[in-house]
Design a protein around this motif. Sequence first.
Motif, short mmCIF file in Angstrom:
data_model
loop_
_atom_site.label_atom_id
_atom_site.label_comp_id
_atom_site.label_asym_id
_atom_site.label_seq_id
_atom_site.Cartn_x
_atom_site.Cartn_y
_atom_site.Cartn_z
N SER A 79 11.47 34.50 30.36
CA SER A 79 12.37 35.16 31.31
C SER A 79 13.16 34.15 32.13
CB SER A 79 11.56 36.06 32.25
OG SER A 79 10.90 37.09 31.53
N HIS A 99 17.17 33.04 30.18
CA HIS A 99 18.27 33.81 30.75
C HIS A 99 19.51 32.91 30.78
CE1 HIS A 99 20.83 35.97 33.55
NE2 HIS A 99 20.02 37.02 33.43
N CYS A 158 14.43 35.45 42.51
CA CYS A 158 14.23 34.52 41.41
C CYS A 158 13.96 33.11 41.93
CB CYS A 158 15.46 34.53 40.49
SG CYS A 158 15.33 33.42 39.07
N ALA A 190 20.50 37.19 23.58
CA ALA A 190 20.14 36.73 24.92
C ALA A 190 20.12 37.90 25.91
CB ALA A 190 21.12 35.66 25.39
N ASP A 191 19.12 37.90 26.77
CA ASP A 191 19.00 38.93 27.80
C ASP A 191 19.91 38.54 28.97
OD1 ASP A 191 18.27 41.02 29.39
OD2 ASP A 191 16.37 40.14 30.02
N ASP A 192 21.20 38.73 28.79
CA ASP A 192 22.17 38.35 29.82
C ASP A 192 22.33 39.49 30.82
OD1 ASP A 192 23.98 36.97 31.25
OD2 ASP A 192 25.63 37.16 29.84
N SER A 193 21.25 39.78 31.52
CA SER A 193 21.25 40.88 32.47
C SER A 193 21.86 40.45 33.79
CB SER A 193 19.80 41.35 32.69
OG SER A 193 19.70 42.19 33.82
N LEU A 244 18.25 39.03 37.76
CA LEU A 244 17.47 37.86 37.44
C LEU A 244 15.98 38.16 37.53
CD1 LEU A 244 19.50 35.08 39.30
CD2 LEU A 244 19.30 35.42 36.82
N PRO A 245 15.15 37.46 36.75
CA PRO A 245 13.70 37.68 36.82
C PRO A 245 13.11 37.14 38.11
CG PRO A 245 14.19 35.81 35.42
CD PRO A 245 15.51 36.43 35.77
#
Length: 346
Positions: free
Chosen positions: A29, A33, A145, A335-338, A341-342
């Motif tokens: 995570s 990212h 994060c 990619a988890d381009d959310s 942020l984690p």
Amino acid sequence: KATWLRPGSEDRYLTGVLGLAEGLGAATSFLLHPFLREEFAKLGGAPNPTGHDTEYTDARLRKRSNREAPYDLKSPTDRNALSNLIVRAARELKHPKAHLSYAKIKEAWAAHRAAFWAAQAPQNQGRDEDRAEFERHEEETLEDCLTALRRRQMLFQGHRWVCTRCSHHNWQDFSDLTAELTCAVCKHVRQAPIDIKWLFRPNEFLIESLRAHSILSLIWLLHMLRQRARTSFIYVGPTEFGFSPQAEASEGEIDSLVLVDGKSFLCEAKSSWRDVRSSELEKFAELALRLRPDVALLAVMEPGDGPAEKIAEARARLAAAQIQLEVLTPAAVEADDSPYLPGDEA
């Protein structure tokens, strides 16, 4: 199949990074990212030089190739000449940042989110009366994060100040900050400023692991294989093998051995296709023929096909022994381009 095996030279870096992150899931995570990867790259945590960085050396080598014989690495003279060229090229590289300011990180996160939403279809952007609330939540995830990274000591938060007496650049960690600041060199004491401009510097072990030991590509590989698992997922990190009782030095090394739902994977992870040499492909195929996994997996953390002819040769050679050769590269949408942020769960 082997007389002995032991942790490889890169294993301690994988173990250390997973320890810092508190597990493979958190490491995935935080380090994969796209926004955080870019920020760590600014701090020196990029495994590969950019194309711009390699242009200088490539041009020098191309120019020399027209008038000089190839370098012979067994020749002390040629090795010395090549070493000089590499050192001169290294001086041209842009040095990574020692730290990032909180203000600059916030600016970068805002720009990243803006680019993310600009790339979405208009109907998915949610630009309605609730959009301001969504933006506030997205922005707040940055603080969560950074707090999580600070707690894990993947980043250190602090204040950097210059002593007015000896000009030494001091770093005062967030946890040690007091009203009075003492210079580490001349012991001059000054008052801490009221309006502190917070900085974040990286954990040096983490940066070394990402830059010089391909740990990011190995974490990505394990993440991708774990996603396939439905009933079981077991792995060991970089491992060395000895095949004869007399062997003391390693006679073979792989980046990971993985069992996914009972299927065995012999894995080689690379950050870039530039790291994939024909001789290494041949050695990888030979090791697979000796150890006989179900799948010999070459994972390259860069889109592309690589040396197609050599890969085809290795695939045919392994297929004759009923071993599948799989080449794993990133997908465009992987990619988890959310825009979130984690962080640590509440």
